[in-house]
Design an enzyme around this catalytic site. Sequence first.
Site, PDB file in Angstrom:
ATOM      1  CG  ASN A 221      39.523  41.988 -12.783  1.00  0.00           C
ATOM      2  OD1 ASN A 221      38.712  41.401 -13.491  1.00  0.00           O
ATOM      3  ND2 ASN A 221      39.202  43.069 -12.080  1.00  0.00           N
ATOM      4  CG  ASP A 287      29.367  49.228 -14.587  1.00  0.00           C
ATOM      5  OD1 ASP A 287      30.016  49.424 -15.636  1.00  0.00           O
ATOM      6  OD2 ASP A 287      29.840  49.472 -13.465  1.00  0.00           O
TER       7      ASP A 287
END
Length: 389
Positions: A221, A287
């Site tokens: 990640n 986001d």
Amino acid sequence: MRRLWSSLSVVSAAVLVAGQFTLAGSSPAGATPPVAKPSPPAAYPADSLRALADRVGLRIGTAVNADVLGVDAKYTQITADQFSSVTPENAMKWAEVEATRGTYTWEKAQDLVDFAKEHKQLVRGHTLVWHNQLPAWLSSDGYTTTLSNDEVKAVLKKHIFDEVRQFKGDIWQWDVVNEAFDDNGQPRQTIWYKAWGGTGYIADAFRWARQADPRALLFYNDYNLEFTGAKSDAVYAMVKSLQAQRVPIQGVGFQGHLSTQYGYPDLSNNLERFAALGLKVALTEVDVRTATKADAVNEPVDALAPYAQESYWSRTLQACLAVRACISFTPWGFGDAYSWVPGWFKDPQEGAALIYDEQLNPKGQYDVLQQDLALASGAPHRYGRGIGH
């Protein structure tokens, strides 16, 4: 059933231009009294994000603040109703689970796992190996430690086995290694890198995680992988090297922390090239921040900024929908009041990064996700505020 895709870009753009989306109105602020966790509903709302995503074979998730879940009724209900997977925001990080060496505190993480079971959600485990949020006994900065190299290796192996076994069978995806590269494409010189004398710790971490849980999907990640450049290329080369060594890496997570002050990244092509390696891919921490007022950190400076944010959210979801290997889409939280962005991006001040406002009312950013999922699934949609929030 895997989703069938048709281009939504023109539709989304047309709706935005037509001014169909507006920001949710603010409601009076006020403290919410502590409440017990609600009983699982008989069925979540038919026009919820999770219901629409289910129709196209996509898991839509959120990062969860363990200190708010089960305390704020509205936050808890939205978490249950709108999302089919959950990620612990902090509750599974090393500093949280082993602040004192040898003493584990699994309670907050277990509460989230139990909540997910109650509400038929999957759990993304986050994260096993990172240079941030380490316990003080191990490292204060992720780059220095008083432990010897052999001790560092031993404690990392123990940590991975202990945590993965603690939640064996309950985790869908593990972020095994997080943010191992700088933006220049060079490996971070962390305590892990120094102890191994290179990036060998990454292969070991994946092998240990597989031994501890043979069934969980194992992910690398990182942020900025969606931008073509040195970092994305370095991670791509690393993944190919791991595969050549038969390391059990199965997926790559694109964090997706975006800002309207930068151009939109080449997300689609980067998702495609990692997927072409035979990997799963996922949007793991999405986001979209924008410039906000210093005295109102979630109020955009530019009245048109929310429309740019809506476009970024829509394009990011559409990029995932277009790639068969993209199995989940996870915003990093959903309510602006709980976002990490205003506290981190202060010069200039940025915020308003999530799909619900500070009072947990859905914003236009929520609407575009709902619309795109509805269009992709063929579900009827009213092009207005969804019900069941």
